[in-house]
Design a protein around this motif. Sequence first.
Motif, PDB file in Angstrom:
ATOM      1  N   PRO A 115      -3.816 -35.289  15.393  1.00  0.00           N
ATOM      2  CA  PRO A 115      -2.684 -36.229  15.277  1.00  0.00           C
ATOM      3  C   PRO A 115      -1.544 -35.689  14.419  1.00  0.00           C
ATOM      4  O   PRO A 115      -0.365 -35.963  14.696  1.00  0.00           O
ATOM      5  CB  PRO A 115      -3.327 -37.466  14.633  1.00  0.00           C
ATOM      6  CG  PRO A 115      -4.769 -37.365  14.974  1.00  0.00           C
ATOM      7  CD  PRO A 115      -5.078 -35.907  14.982  1.00  0.00           C
ATOM      8  N   VAL A 116      -1.872 -34.910  13.394  1.00  0.00           N
ATOM      9  CA  VAL A 116      -0.836 -34.356  12.518  1.00  0.00           C
ATOM     10  C   VAL A 116      -0.045 -33.282  13.257  1.00  0.00           C
ATOM     11  O   VAL A 116       1.169 -33.140  13.058  1.00  0.00           O
ATOM     12  CB  VAL A 116      -1.471 -33.784  11.235  1.00  0.00           C
ATOM     13  CG1 VAL A 116      -0.407 -33.168  10.326  1.00  0.00           C
ATOM     14  CG2 VAL A 116      -2.235 -34.867  10.494  1.00  0.00           C
ATOM     15  N   LEU A 117      -0.716 -32.527  14.127  1.00  0.00           N
ATOM     16  CA  LEU A 117      -0.015 -31.527  14.929  1.00  0.00           C
ATOM     17  C   LEU A 117       0.953 -32.194  15.900  1.00  0.00           C
ATOM     18  O   LEU A 117       2.051 -31.684  16.145  1.00  0.00           O
ATOM     19  CB  LEU A 117      -1.023 -30.661  15.691  1.00  0.00           C
ATOM     20  CG  LEU A 117      -1.869 -29.699  14.851  1.00  0.00           C
ATOM     21  CD1 LEU A 117      -2.903 -29.005  15.731  1.00  0.00           C
ATOM     22  CD2 LEU A 117      -0.982 -28.660  14.166  1.00  0.00           C
ATOM     23  N   ARG A 118       0.543 -33.338  16.453  1.00  0.00           N
ATOM     24  CA  ARG A 118       1.411 -34.041  17.400  1.00  0.00           C
ATOM     25  C   ARG A 118       2.557 -34.749  16.683  1.00  0.00           C
ATOM     26  O   ARG A 118       3.693 -34.752  17.157  1.00  0.00           O
ATOM     27  CB  ARG A 118       0.581 -35.068  18.193  1.00  0.00           C
ATOM     28  CG  ARG A 118      -0.521 -34.458  19.045  1.00  0.00           C
ATOM     29  CD  ARG A 118      -1.104 -35.501  19.977  1.00  0.00           C
ATOM     30  NE  ARG A 118      -2.316 -35.036  20.616  1.00  0.00           N
ATOM     31  CZ  ARG A 118      -3.543 -35.402  20.243  1.00  0.00           C
ATOM     32  NH1 ARG A 118      -3.703 -36.244  19.232  1.00  0.00           N
ATOM     33  NH2 ARG A 118      -4.609 -34.934  20.865  1.00  0.00           N
ATOM     34  N   THR A 119       2.237 -35.362  15.525  1.00  0.00           N
ATOM     35  CA  THR A 119       3.246 -36.121  14.773  1.00  0.00           C
ATOM     36  C   THR A 119       3.188 -35.697  13.313  1.00  0.00           C
ATOM     37  O   THR A 119       2.452 -36.302  12.509  1.00  0.00           O
ATOM     38  CB  THR A 119       2.982 -37.632  14.892  1.00  0.00           C
ATOM     39  OG1 THR A 119       2.759 -37.976  16.271  1.00  0.00           O
ATOM     40  CG2 THR A 119       4.146 -38.429  14.344  1.00  0.00           C
ATOM     41  N   PRO A 120       3.940 -34.663  12.933  1.00  0.00           N
ATOM     42  CA  PRO A 120       3.884 -34.161  11.548  1.00  0.00           C
ATOM     43  C   PRO A 120       4.232 -35.188  10.489  1.00  0.00           C
ATOM     44  O   PRO A 120       3.792 -35.071   9.340  1.00  0.00           O
ATOM     45  CB  PRO A 120       4.910 -33.008  11.562  1.00  0.00           C
ATOM     46  CG  PRO A 120       5.011 -32.609  12.993  1.00  0.00           C
ATOM     47  CD  PRO A 120       4.814 -33.870  13.783  1.00  0.00           C
ATOM     48  N   ASP A 121       5.007 -36.208  10.851  1.00  0.00           N
ATOM     49  CA  ASP A 121       5.413 -37.214   9.871  1.00  0.00           C
ATOM     50  C   ASP A 121       4.237 -38.036   9.338  1.00  0.00           C
ATOM     51  O   ASP A 121       4.371 -38.720   8.308  1.00  0.00           O
ATOM     52  CB  ASP A 121       6.453 -38.162  10.472  1.00  0.00           C
ATOM     53  CG  ASP A 121       7.789 -37.459  10.706  1.00  0.00           C
ATOM     54  OD1 ASP A 121       8.015 -36.425  10.051  1.00  0.00           O
ATOM     55  OD2 ASP A 121       8.589 -37.935  11.537  1.00  0.00           O
ATOM     56  N   ILE A 122       3.112 -37.999  10.031  1.00  0.00           N
ATOM     57  CA  ILE A 122       1.929 -38.736   9.566  1.00  0.00           C
ATOM     58  C   ILE A 122       1.522 -38.249   8.178  1.00  0.00           C
ATOM     59  O   ILE A 122       1.195 -39.034   7.287  1.00  0.00           O
ATOM     60  CB  ILE A 122       0.757 -38.560  10.555  1.00  0.00           C
ATOM     61  CG1 ILE A 122       1.080 -39.233  11.890  1.00  0.00           C
ATOM     62  CG2 ILE A 122      -0.532 -39.118   9.969  1.00  0.00           C
ATOM     63  CD1 ILE A 122       0.020 -39.020  12.937  1.00  0.00           C
ATOM     64  N   ASP A 123       1.527 -36.923   7.998  1.00  0.00           N
ATOM     65  CA  ASP A 123       1.158 -36.320   6.713  1.00  0.00           C
ATOM     66  C   ASP A 123       1.948 -35.014   6.582  1.00  0.00           C
ATOM     67  O   ASP A 123       1.470 -33.949   6.989  1.00  0.00           O
ATOM     68  CB  ASP A 123      -0.351 -36.056   6.655  1.00  0.00           C
ATOM     69  CG  ASP A 123      -0.825 -35.716   5.253  1.00  0.00           C
ATOM     70  OD1 ASP A 123      -0.033 -35.134   4.483  1.00  0.00           O
ATOM     71  OD2 ASP A 123      -1.977 -36.030   4.918  1.00  0.00           O
TER      72      ASP A 123
END
Length: 209
Positions: A115-123
């Motif tokens: 998920p972080v690779l898809r949406t870096p804003d998560i973390d």
Amino acid sequence: MDGEFGRLLGWVAELGLRGLVGCLLLSLPVMAFAGLGWFHRLPHLRSYWRVPIITWPAMSAGVALAWCILYADPFGPSFRISAVFEVGGPWDIPWTTFLTNRADPALYGYEKLLPVLRTPDIDPSLALALLSIGVLLVIAVVAALVYLRDMDLAAGLLGIPFLVLFSQAVTIYVTALFAYTLNTLNFWAALVALAVLQYYRHLATHGGR
């Protein structure tokens, strides 16, 4: 008297058993590195192993990836200091459970990183760490393409992911072993840490003399 001697004997036996278990747990990463050294003495693996700009970025990427996995994994909170020393906590377990549960690198997957690779804003911090790992891998691959040829190049391109996975597995195991050792030693570990801290304070105060 017999009761006191029996308790003393039981205490010595328990310490001896803990010592044997500790030697076993410590010997696993040592044997892994010994096997790695033997493996890279094979003829077609010597060339890429002797090029630090290939091997060091690959191994550094594996170490960083292991810590990213531990950070993102549900087991991550159990690496907090409060949890490490907690009686009855996640590290207060038999050594057999430690080997088959906490210390098994195969139990720590990449699912939480996707998920972080898809949406870096998560973390953002984790995303930056993953980006750094990607840069290290690019450096290793480019170095292999520049410095190696023919079979040596093929060995290098296969060796890079091997080193990443190897260093990742060893890092996960050693990190878990460190937490388990602190929980097992508990009070004694705190004393050792205090002694080391006092030693370095003494060095700093007296200018290393």
